[in-house]
Every structure is written in C-alpha cells, then in structure tokens.
Design a protein around this motif. Structure first.
Motif, PDB file in Angstrom:
ATOM      1  N   SER A  83      -5.098   5.019   5.290  1.00 26.03           N
ATOM      2  CA  SER A  83      -6.319   4.205   5.226  1.00 26.03           C
ATOM      3  C   SER A  83      -7.321   4.760   4.219  1.00 26.03           C
ATOM      4  O   SER A  83      -8.150   4.027   3.683  1.00 26.03           O
ATOM      5  CB  SER A  83      -6.957   4.101   6.611  1.00 26.03           C
ATOM      6  OG  SER A  83      -7.342   5.395   7.061  1.00 26.03           O
ATOM      7  N   MET A 118       1.529   0.935   8.139  1.00 26.51           N
ATOM      8  CA  MET A 118       2.223   0.930   9.423  1.00 26.51           C
ATOM      9  C   MET A 118       3.085   2.174   9.542  1.00 26.51           C
ATOM     10  O   MET A 118       3.741   2.581   8.594  1.00 26.51           O
ATOM     11  CB  MET A 118       3.058  -0.345   9.498  1.00 26.51           C
ATOM     12  CG  MET A 118       4.086  -0.379  10.552  1.00 26.51           C
ATOM     13  SD  MET A 118       4.985  -1.929  10.434  1.00 26.51           S
ATOM     14  CE  MET A 118       4.742  -2.436  12.054  1.00 26.51           C
ATOM     15  N   ARG A 171       5.951  -2.331  -2.093  1.00 25.14           N
ATOM     16  CA  ARG A 171       5.938  -1.541  -0.857  1.00 25.14           C
ATOM     17  C   ARG A 171       6.386  -0.121  -1.140  1.00 25.14           C
ATOM     18  O   ARG A 171       7.312   0.115  -1.919  1.00 25.14           O
ATOM     19  CB  ARG A 171       6.837  -2.176   0.190  1.00 25.14           C
ATOM     20  CG  ARG A 171       6.688  -1.522   1.577  1.00 25.14           C
ATOM     21  CD  ARG A 171       7.462  -2.259   2.631  1.00 25.14           C
ATOM     22  NE  ARG A 171       8.893  -2.040   2.488  1.00 25.14           N
ATOM     23  CZ  ARG A 171       9.782  -2.388   3.419  1.00 25.14           C
ATOM     24  NH1 ARG A 171       9.376  -2.972   4.532  1.00 25.14           N
ATOM     25  NH2 ARG A 171      11.067  -2.190   3.217  1.00 25.14           N
ATOM     26  N   LEU A 175      -3.165  -1.533  -0.130  1.00 28.83           N
ATOM     27  CA  LEU A 175      -3.789  -2.754   0.364  1.00 28.83           C
ATOM     28  C   LEU A 175      -4.205  -2.572   1.831  1.00 28.83           C
ATOM     29  O   LEU A 175      -3.517  -1.912   2.623  1.00 28.83           O
ATOM     30  CB  LEU A 175      -2.808  -3.922   0.264  1.00 28.83           C
ATOM     31  CG  LEU A 175      -2.456  -4.411  -1.150  1.00 28.83           C
ATOM     32  CD1 LEU A 175      -1.380  -5.499  -1.077  1.00 28.83           C
ATOM     33  CD2 LEU A 175      -3.685  -4.953  -1.861  1.00 28.83           C
ATOM     34  N   ASN A 176      -5.319  -3.197   2.168  1.00 26.65           N
ATOM     35  CA  ASN A 176      -5.756  -3.185   3.565  1.00 26.65           C
ATOM     36  C   ASN A 176      -4.963  -4.177   4.413  1.00 26.65           C
ATOM     37  O   ASN A 176      -4.863  -4.022   5.644  1.00 26.65           O
ATOM     38  CB  ASN A 176      -7.249  -3.503   3.652  1.00 26.65           C
ATOM     39  CG  ASN A 176      -8.093  -2.419   3.004  1.00 26.65           C
ATOM     40  OD1 ASN A 176      -7.730  -1.227   3.070  1.00 26.65           O
ATOM     41  ND2 ASN A 176      -9.195  -2.810   2.371  1.00 26.65           N
ATOM     42  N   TYR A 177      -4.431  -5.192   3.738  1.00 29.68           N
ATOM     43  CA  TYR A 177      -3.596  -6.164   4.448  1.00 29.68           C
ATOM     44  C   TYR A 177      -2.446  -6.559   3.533  1.00 29.68           C
ATOM     45  O   TYR A 177      -2.700  -6.950   2.395  1.00 29.68           O
ATOM     46  CB  TYR A 177      -4.414  -7.416   4.838  1.00 29.68           C
ATOM     47  CG  TYR A 177      -3.577  -8.398   5.618  1.00 29.68           C
ATOM     48  CD1 TYR A 177      -3.395  -8.243   7.004  1.00 29.68           C
ATOM     49  CD2 TYR A 177      -2.952  -9.471   4.974  1.00 29.68           C
ATOM     50  CE1 TYR A 177      -2.616  -9.151   7.710  1.00 29.68           C
ATOM     51  CE2 TYR A 177      -2.167 -10.364   5.679  1.00 29.68           C
ATOM     52  CZ  TYR A 177      -2.002 -10.204   7.048  1.00 29.68           C
ATOM     53  OH  TYR A 177      -1.229 -11.091   7.764  1.00 29.68           O
ATOM     54  N   PRO A 178      -1.231  -6.450   3.983  1.00 29.57           N
ATOM     55  CA  PRO A 178      -0.828  -5.899   5.294  1.00 29.57           C
ATOM     56  C   PRO A 178      -1.249  -4.438   5.388  1.00 29.57           C
ATOM     57  O   PRO A 178      -1.098  -3.674   4.422  1.00 29.57           O
ATOM     58  CB  PRO A 178       0.682  -6.043   5.308  1.00 29.57           C
ATOM     59  CG  PRO A 178       1.003  -7.017   4.211  1.00 29.57           C
ATOM     60  CD  PRO A 178      -0.073  -6.875   3.191  1.00 29.57           C
ATOM     61  N   LYS A 179      -1.741  -4.057   6.573  1.00 31.34           N
ATOM     62  CA  LYS A 179      -2.232  -2.691   6.747  1.00 31.34           C
ATOM     63  C   LYS A 179      -1.050  -1.733   6.840  1.00 31.34           C
ATOM     64  O   LYS A 179       0.060  -2.108   7.223  1.00 31.34           O
ATOM     65  CB  LYS A 179      -3.118  -2.596   7.972  1.00 31.34           C
ATOM     66  CG  LYS A 179      -2.394  -2.839   9.278  1.00 31.34           C
ATOM     67  CD  LYS A 179      -3.370  -2.688  10.441  1.00 31.34           C
ATOM     68  CE  LYS A 179      -2.653  -2.897  11.793  1.00 31.34           C
ATOM     69  NZ  LYS A 179      -3.557  -2.719  12.931  1.00 31.34           N
ATOM     70  N   GLU A 196      -1.660   7.290   9.789  1.00 25.13           N
ATOM     71  CA  GLU A 196      -2.479   6.086   9.562  1.00 25.13           C
ATOM     72  C   GLU A 196      -3.790   6.444   8.886  1.00 25.13           C
ATOM     73  O   GLU A 196      -4.283   5.706   8.026  1.00 25.13           O
ATOM     74  CB  GLU A 196      -2.734   5.385  10.885  1.00 25.13           C
ATOM     75  CG  GLU A 196      -1.490   4.729  11.471  1.00 25.13           C
ATOM     76  CD  GLU A 196      -1.762   4.090  12.822  1.00 25.13           C
ATOM     77  OE1 GLU A 196      -2.847   4.389  13.400  1.00 25.13           O
ATOM     78  OE2 GLU A 196      -0.918   3.312  13.290  1.00 25.13           O
ATOM     79  N   LYS A 248      -1.399  -1.799  -4.331  1.00 30.36           N
ATOM     80  CA  LYS A 248      -2.073  -2.856  -5.095  1.00 30.36           C
ATOM     81  C   LYS A 248      -1.394  -3.072  -6.445  1.00 30.36           C
ATOM     82  O   LYS A 248      -1.283  -4.189  -6.921  1.00 30.36           O
ATOM     83  CB  LYS A 248      -3.542  -2.483  -5.304  1.00 30.36           C
ATOM     84  CG  LYS A 248      -4.350  -2.393  -4.027  1.00 30.36           C
ATOM     85  CD  LYS A 248      -5.789  -1.983  -4.347  1.00 30.36           C
ATOM     86  CE  LYS A 248      -6.605  -1.857  -3.069  1.00 30.36           C
ATOM     87  NZ  LYS A 248      -8.013  -1.436  -3.331  1.00 30.36           N
ATOM     88  N   CYS A 286       3.635   1.190   3.586  1.00 31.49           N
ATOM     89  CA  CYS A 286       2.371   0.660   3.078  1.00 31.49           C
ATOM     90  C   CYS A 286       2.642  -0.131   1.801  1.00 31.49           C
ATOM     91  O   CYS A 286       3.711  -0.039   1.204  1.00 31.49           O
ATOM     92  CB  CYS A 286       1.372   1.785   2.830  1.00 31.49           C
ATOM     93  SG  CYS A 286       2.065   3.167   1.910  1.00 31.49           S
ATOM     94  N   TYR A 287       1.653  -0.893   1.375  1.00 29.85           N
ATOM     95  CA  TYR A 287       1.779  -1.773   0.206  1.00 29.85           C
ATOM     96  C   TYR A 287       0.781  -1.351  -0.871  1.00 29.85           C
ATOM     97  O   TYR A 287      -0.409  -1.167  -0.609  1.00 29.85           O
ATOM     98  CB  TYR A 287       1.539  -3.232   0.599  1.00 29.85           C
ATOM     99  CG  TYR A 287       2.679  -3.815   1.408  1.00 29.85           C
ATOM    100  CD1 TYR A 287       3.738  -4.453   0.794  1.00 29.85           C
ATOM    101  CD2 TYR A 287       2.674  -3.690   2.806  1.00 29.85           C
ATOM    102  CE1 TYR A 287       4.785  -4.985   1.547  1.00 29.85           C
ATOM    103  CE2 TYR A 287       3.726  -4.201   3.559  1.00 29.85           C
ATOM    104  CZ  TYR A 287       4.774  -4.845   2.918  1.00 29.85           C
ATOM    105  OH  TYR A 287       5.825  -5.354   3.647  1.00 29.85           O
TER     106      TYR A 287
END
Length: 771
Positions: A698, A710, A673, A704-708, A694, A730, A727-728
């Motif tokens: 994006s 925030m 994260r 990563l798209n998920y978890p998106k 955001e 990869k 955000c997270y």
C-alpha cells in the motif's frame, strides 16, 4: 601521321558531338539522284579498296549526314499518318470474321486505310534507305580500320640494315645544303636589302619580346602568384593557384609565337619552312603545354599547390623532364611535317625517328621513377584521404603506363616499326598530359568548393563526402573520348557512341537512350524527395497534433513511404516512355525466381506489411519473442529491430512475429501484474505476515489502488509457509524497480517483526555406517 593530326581529330570529334546533339535536322529527303550517287561512291570505294583513309573518312561523314536526316524522318513519322490513324481508331475495331460491317462504314474504313498506306510510304522508303546506309557505314568502318591498322604496322628500313644510314645521311646532307643555300639567297635578295634595317630591327624586337616573356615576365608573375597562394588560407588561394597556372601557359605561348614570327619577318623562304610552316602552331603549342604541365604538376616554386609529394630538387627535375618531353615531341612533329612531302626516303624517316623516340623513352622512364618516388613519399607522410586515394591511384597508373611505353617503343623503332613506336610514344605523352590536367582540375575544384562551403570551419574533410567521387566521375567521362582518340579511336567512332547514347537503341520493345535514363532518374528522384518531405511533414507537424499513439504514427509514416516510392517508380517508368507491358517477361522471370529463391524474403516483406496494417505490435511496445525480451525500435520491410534491456539490438524476421508466438506486455495497456513469492518459517504469526505484506504494497506509489494488492497463502512447503503478494503496476515498464522496492520493504518489515525467513532443511538418514 598520328601526331600531325591529333588536334584536327579532336576538333572533328567535338564538331561531330555538337552536330549529333544540337543540329536541326532537315525534314526533306535527299534527291534520288544525289542519294544514288552517294551510295554508288560508297559501294565503289568498298569494293575497290583503293581510296585513302582520309577520303574514306570524308565519305563516311557524308553517309552520316544522310543517316541523321533519314533517322529523323523515321523517328518523327508523318503528321498526316498519325491523323489518319486517329480517324481509324475512332471508327472502332474491325468486326470479327463472319460479321458484316455496315457498307458505308466499311467503305470509309477502306478509304482511310488506303490513305494511311500512302502517307506511310515516305517513312517506309526512309527506313529502307536507313538500313542501306547503316550497312554501308559498317563496311566503311571495317575498311577504315583495316587500312589504318596496315598504315600503323608499316615497316620502315631498320637502322641495322646495310645502306640505311648512308641513304639517310645523303638525303639529310642534300636538304641541309639546299636549306643553307635558300637562306643565303633570302638574305641576298633585293626584297630583303630594300627593308633590311626595318626587318632586322623588328626581328630584334620580337626576339627581345619573346625571350623577356619566357625568361623574365613569366617567372616574375609566377613567383608573385605563388607567394600570394602560399600566404592565403581562404578560398582566394585557389584563385591565386588558377592565375599562376594560367600565367605559365599564356605568357610562354605569346613568347614563342613572337620568336616564331622572326622567320617570316626576315623573309626566309626554304622548302623546309614551307612544309613545316603549316604545323608551326602545333609544334610551339606542344613545347608550351609541356612546360605548363611541368609547372602544374610539380610546381617547383609553390610546394602548397604541388600535385605530387616531392622535395624542391626533385620537383625541379620533374619540370625539366616535362620540358624535355615537350621539345622531343615538337621535334617529332617537325619530322612528321617534313615527311609529308619533303623527305622521300623511308630510311631517312627511320634514322631521324630513332634518336627522337629513344630520347622520349628515356625521359618517360625517368619520369616514371620520379613519380614512383612521389608515391613512396606520400605513403610515409600524412596525406588527406583524397590525396591518397585519387591522386595516388592516377600516379600509379601513370607509372605503369610510362614504363611500359618506354620499354616497348625502343625495340619497335629500332627494327623499323616507326609508325607503331611513334603512335605508342605520342599516345603515352598525350595521355600523361591529359591526366595531369585532369588531376589539376580535380584538385582545384574539390578544394575550392570545399573551401567555399566550409567557410572557415576547422575541418572541411567531412563536408560534401560525395564531391570527390562526383567531380572525378565527370572528369573521367569527359576525358575518356579524348584519351580514346589518342590511342587510335576515330572521331567517327566517338560520334557513333555519342549517337547511340543520345538517340538510343532498341532492345526488344524498349527504346533506351540517355534521355530516357535521365528522365527515369529525375522523375524517380523528385518522387522520392516528395515522399521524404511528406513523411517528414506527417511525422513532425501533422501526426503529433492527433490522438494517434506513436506506434500508429510510425506505421502510417512507413506506409506512406512504401506507397510513395512505388508511385515514384511507376511515374518514372511512364515519364521515360517505357511500356509496363514490355516488362511482362522480366516480371515473369522475377516471379519464378521469387517462387524458388526468394520465398523467405517475400514472406518477411508481406509479414512486415501485415504488421504495419494489423498492428499486433508497434514501435515502443515491450515484447517477448524467441527467448528475447525488449522494446520494439523499428519495423522495417524485412525485419523488426528490438532493443533488449541489456542494450543489445536483436533483429527478428517479420515472419517470426506473424507465424510465431509473441508476448506483448504493452499492446492494449501498460498495466501489468506483479507476483512476489514470500516464505516464512513454521510457527510464524500468519496474520502479522499478511499485514506486513499488505502495508508494504500500500505504501508503494507504483502500484494501483484498485485492484488492491492481495496476499495469498499458497502452500505448506517443505521448509516454509508459502505466501504470494499479488499487485498491479501502473506502468509495467517499472516492473524491475518496483519489485526491488517491495522486496526491500518486505525483508525489513519481517525482520523488525521477528518473523524468520527460513532456508531449505533436509533430514539425512545414514545406514550401515561402519566405525
């Protein structure tokens, strides 16, 4: 005398070594009467102390032969005894006290024990004889050393004493007149007149042949070989060097032998010829070897194979000094030969020794100065590492030895210690010759092997870095016994050392010998090599085809290395015949030392094993420990190597990784994260701010798209409205670059939207301000 027997002593030493290493020992004991006679002779010689050194040496050799046979019987044991011991072992252990064994079994056990005692009787007798002969040999060695020392320290009349010179000159004049008369009688004899023409012609031909070999053939061949050596730049140049060196030895030897044959061909018979004729080969050999050593070390006509750094003029001087040493050494040996029975007066021996030994001392001093100049020349010129380390070290030792011998031998011979001065002088000359030969062989072997291996490469210095050390060590071990004999060691002493090395010695319950050490090293080397091969096969062939991650593969390879080396040690100890039980005391002492002084090392070692088995961290992980953050590069026995992002290597003890707190960013997953704090000014559009954050997140492909991603409104700060973009990643390894990209995008988006990023503001109230 020492010089007279040096070659014979070397021959005895070689024969003794061959006897100890390859003889097939007899298995039957000496007859009791012969053994008792041998022991009686030895005891009588020790008690009376009247036998000569040569007779004592012969007696010791006889005892040595008996000791070898007896040692074989003791070491081999009895086949019958071992068979009976196996039968007794098959019966099982005897019952404890108070427990009765079946009568038939007890009778059979008693019978076998009686037979075993009878079978071991010859071994017990041989062991008793062995102890007795060891004692006799020790006493004989002590007596031989004392007699040799007394003979070496014998004092002859000094030339400064009244009457010494007159006595010597009188005897020399008498022998000169006798020799002249004998030569005249030989030429006037009927036997000579009958074959005068044939004898004179043959003597003339031998003289021409000898002179031509020395003054014509050898120089021509030497220049031919040297020219090819200088012109060649391949491995063949070492062949030409070898041929040039051999020609300077073989051809002059043939020439001097031809010249020496003239005397018997003419039929000259005198007492001097009779006494010195037995040593004529040794005398001629000294002259030839000295000349050969001069051409080998100084090589006046071939600077490329010169072993010392000198110009041509000084190299020629070095050759002349070597030739002078050979001539004086030959004269000294000739005088020693005459002293065996022809010269009666000690004064004559002393007077004849003074000019010879003083000449030797002067030549040694000049040779030392010449070699010292070679060292200084080598230091000012660019030399290879081998030349500056090996050759210069040997030459420095020679300079010290030559000067010491020159300074010590002259006063000794002047005050009458002729044998001691002669011993020092002769030993120094022979040691110099031996080291010169060793230096030539060393240079030839190292250069030839490197030339063959390099095969035309630009530089062969980097090839085979251990080759000089290996060849130098082997030459040192081979020549050490010879040099020891030069300086007074007996061949029996060298043979005794060789026997202890090969047969071994008993230290407690452990029997150590050269074979045991070789077996230990060879088996361990084979085991270690097999372990390295298995690790290589696992790392490069087997494990890459599995689904194991790199950390598990490295842990498995390292574990295989530890297990393989441990098994190699155990197999080597077993193959060498060493009992592990006999190492219990050593293990106890080591455990005590470990308990007090090696706690940290053992703790780190155990921690390293835990790291490899449990694998809380693995090679390639990103960890933080002790304030350092980096990638794990290697987990070793004692410590772990971490490479920081500043490219610094940090060595962390394994104990800190097990007992301390470690943050592993990539242990279970590479996902991580990322939190970016953002502050905007009061009055900004909150919805637009969220949308910009955001949108920037994006559009970044590293997230990563998920978890998106925030956006969180964290606080109403003193100077700003505080947001966080969570955000997270990869791959957590891209944290720095991703954070930079997001900050660039956020700043550009907020600037385009007209949203201000404030800086801290403070209200300052000032009181009691005077105008």
């Amino acid at each position: 005398m020492w010089m007279r027997s040096v070659l014979s002593r070397l021959l005895i030493c070689v024969l003794g070594v061959l006897i100890f290493s390859s003889i097939s020992f007899a298995q039957d004991q000496e007859k009791p009467d012969q053994v008792e006679a041998l022991f009686t002779r030895a005891q009588t010689a020790i008690q009376e102390e009247g036998a000569s050194v040569d007779a004592l040496n012969q007696l010791r050799a006889d005892l040595d032969a008996f000791r070898l046979e007896t040692s074989t019987i003791v070491n081999d044991g009895s086949v019958q005894a071992r068979t009976i011991e196996a039968q007794i072992e098959a019966l099982g252990p005897p019952p404890p006290d108070g427990v009765n064994e079946p009568a038939e079994l007890a009778a059979h056990r008693s019978e076998l024990e009686t037979l075993l005692a009878e079978a071991n009787r010859p071994i017990r007798q041989a062991r008793e004889r062995l102890n007795q002969v060891e004692l006799l040999i020790e006493e004989l060695d002590r007596l031989i050393r004392r007699k040799s020392t007394n003979r070496l320290l014998q004092r002859f009349p000094s030339i400064f004493l009244p009457g010494t010179l007159s006595t010597a000159f009188h005897e020399i004049e008498r022998h000169g007149s006798e020799t002249f008369s004998s030569v005249s009688d030989s030429f006037g004899s009927e036997r000579f007149r009958q074959n005068r023409a044939q004898r004179l012609v043959l003597a003339f031909l031998l003289a021409v042949l000898g002179v031509a070999a020395i003054l014509v053939v050898r120089p021509v061949l030497g220049r031919y070989f040297d020219s090819h050596f200088e012109a060649s730049h391949s491995a063949k140049r070492y062949l030409w060097a070898f041929l040039a060196n051999v020609s300077s030895l073989v051809i002059p030897l043939g020439g001097v032998l031809a010249l020496a044959t003239i005397v018997p061909v003419l039929g000259i018979q005198t007492r001097i010829v009779d006494f010195a004729g037995r040593f004529v080969f040794q005398v001629l050999l000294l002259v030839v070897v000295a000349n050969w050593m001069g051409h080998t070390v100084f090589a006046p006509n071939a600077p490329g194979r010169r072993l010392v750094t000198l110009d041509d003029g000084k190299a020629q001087l070095g050759l002349r000094l070597c030739q002078g040493l050979g001539i004086t050494a030959a004269l000294e040996l000739f005088v020693e030969a005459l002293a065996t029975g022809l010269i009666r007066e000690q004064a004559t021996i002393s007077v004849l020794a003074v000019p010879i030994l003083v000449s030797v001392a002067v030549l040694l001093w000049f040779l030392a100065n010449l070699l010292n100049g070679a060292i200084e020349s080598a230091q000012t010129q660019e030399q290879s590492e081998d030349a500056t380390s090996a050759a210069s070290g040997i030459i420095r030792f020679l300079v010290i030895l030559l000067r010491t011998a020159a300074v010590v031998s002259v006063p000794l011979v002047l005050v009458g210690y002729v044998p001691l001065a002669r011993h020092i002088s002769d030993a120094t000359v022979m040691t110099v010759a031996t080291l010169g030969i060793a230096l030539f062989v060393y240079t030839l072997l190292v250069g030839a092997i490197r030339a063959i291996v390099s095969r035309g490469k630009k530089s062969d210095e980097a090839d085979l870095p251990l080759l000089p050390f290996t060849i130098g060590s082997l030459l040192f071990l081979a020549l050490l016994p010879i040099v020891a004999i030069f300086w007074g060691a007996k061949p029996s002493d060298v043979a005794e050392v060789w026997r202890l090395v090969t047969v071994g010695t008993q230290i407690g319950e452990v029997h150590l010998s050269l074979g045991v050490v070789f077996s230990l090293l060879i088996v361990f080397a084979v085991g270690a090599g097999a372990t390295r091969w298995l690790q290589h096969a696992l790392r490069d062939t087997v494990l890459p085809r599995t689904r194991m991650d790199s950390g598990a593969q490295n842990a498995l390879v390292t574990g295989v290395g530890y297990v393989g080396l441990t098994l190699s040690v155990l197999f080597a100890v077993t193959a060498a015949g060493l009992s592990l039980a006999s190492l219990a005391v050593v293990a106890g002492a080591l455990s005590l030392g470990i308990g007090f002084g090696l706690q940290t090392i053992v703790s780190n070692f155990v921690s390293g094993i835990i790291l490899l088995v449990e694998r809380p961290i693995a090679e390639g992980d990103w960890i933080e420990v002790g304030g350092h953050s980096g990638i794990v590069r290697k987990i070793a026995v004692r410590s772990t190597q971490i490479t920081t992002f500043d490219r610094h290597d940090v060595i962390v003890p394994n104990q800190d990784l097990i007992a301390g707190t470690v943050k592993n960013m990539t242990r279970s997953s590479k996902v991580g994260r990322l939190i970016i704090p953002v502050g905007v000014a009061y009055g900004s559009d909150l919805k637009l701010t969220r949308q910009i954050l955001e949108t920037v997140a994006s559009e970044n492909e590293s997230l990563l798209n998920y978890p998106k991603p925030m956006v969180v409104f964290r606080a109403l700060g003193d100077s700003s409205l505080d947001f966080e973009l969570r955000c997270y990643l990869k791959d957590v390894n891209t944290l720095v670059t991703t954070q930079s990209d997001l900050l660039f995008g956020i700043y550009e988006g907020l600037t385009e939207a007209g949203i201000e990023i404030p800086f801290p503001q403070r209200d300052i109230h000032m009181k009691n301000v005077e105008n």
